[in-house]
Enzyme design. Structure first.
Site, PDB file in Angstrom:
ATOM      1  N   LYS A  58       0.744   4.576   7.042  1.00 14.56           N
ATOM      2  CA  LYS A  58       0.235   5.390   5.931  1.00 14.56           C
ATOM      3  C   LYS A  58       0.879   6.767   6.006  1.00 14.56           C
ATOM      4  CE  LYS A  58      -2.879   2.221   4.827  1.00 14.56           C
ATOM      5  NZ  LYS A  58      -2.739   1.386   3.599  1.00 14.56           N
ATOM      6  N   SER A 104       0.800  -1.228   0.000  1.00 14.30           N
ATOM      7  CA  SER A 104       0.000   0.000   0.000  1.00 14.30           C
ATOM      8  C   SER A 104       0.829   1.273   0.000  1.00 14.30           C
ATOM      9  CB  SER A 104      -0.939   0.011   1.212  1.00 14.30           C
ATOM     10  OG  SER A 104      -0.210   0.152   2.414  1.00 14.30           O
TER      11      SER A 104
END
Length: 210
Positions: free
Chosen positions: A100, A45
């Site tokens: 993230k 990701s």
């Protein structure tokens, strides 16, 4: 001439071992709580910034020294900023840690239109976004606008077409990461292993995370 100082009784060996163990435990807890912690990247990701098999260090005191029992900041050291790569407790399962990039700050209005991120109605400078799919998926590529609450953050993966992030958590958990759930800021890759070829990526070792 006489030495009037009395010799101190020698500690028994078991006590010396016990004290050494206790000090080692205390030091380990201090390092883990306020120092650095190692993490491994399990998914894609954050490609291309972080690859599967990257091992990185996270500074747990980047934003302040916390009470390890309550997560309350005791000594502030700064606020998370847009672009920071952070490790945090996953909003849908606090027993899991995610990594993230912070894109929306408290009080800002975040919107995604056709893969472009807008902050307060203006396209934001976004050198981190990586795209592999040219098609527009309304669920993934069009989002908001939403206002980020105080003490919370909107996060996205750099691999925007293949990242499970605030865009998808929104309907269930609000989509935001509370400040107290941020464990720290990632700052360096100390090891990198390519699982398919069983090879070490020496060129990534020592890379700073930006």
């Amino acid at each position: 001439m006489f030495n009037r100082r009395k010799d101190k009784p020698k500690k028994p060996a078991w006590r010396e071992y016990l004290e050494a163990i206790l000090w080692a435990v205390v030091l380990a807890l201090l390092i883990r709580t306020w120092g650095v912690q190692a993490f491994k990247i399990p998914s894609g990701s954050m490609i291309p910034t972080l690859l599967i098999g990257d091992h990185l260090l996270v500074s747990k005191s980047s934003y302040g020294f916390k009470n390890p029992f309550t997560d309350k900041v005791l000594i502030p050291m700064g606020e998370p900023q847009r672009g920071d790569v952070v490790v945090f407790r996953f909003p849908e399962d606090k027993d899991k840690d995610f990594i993230k990039r912070i894109m929306g700050l408290p009080g800002e209005i975040v919107q995604v239109k056709g893969k472009t991120v807008y902050i307060n109605g203006k396209p934001v400078k976004d050198p981190w976004g990586h795209f592999t799919d040219r098609t527009i998926n309304p669920t993934r590529d069009d989002f908001g606008p939403v206002k980020v609450p105080q003490n919370k953050y909107f996060v996205m993966g750099d691999n925007r077409d293949q990242s499970y992030d605030s865009r998808f958590w929104f309907n269930r958990r609000g989509g935001f990461v509370p400040k107290e759930d941020i464990l720290g800021k990632a700052f360096i890759i100390y090891w990198s292993w390519e699982g398919h070829t069983f090879g070490v990526r020496l060129g990534r070792v020592g890379d700073l995370i930006n």
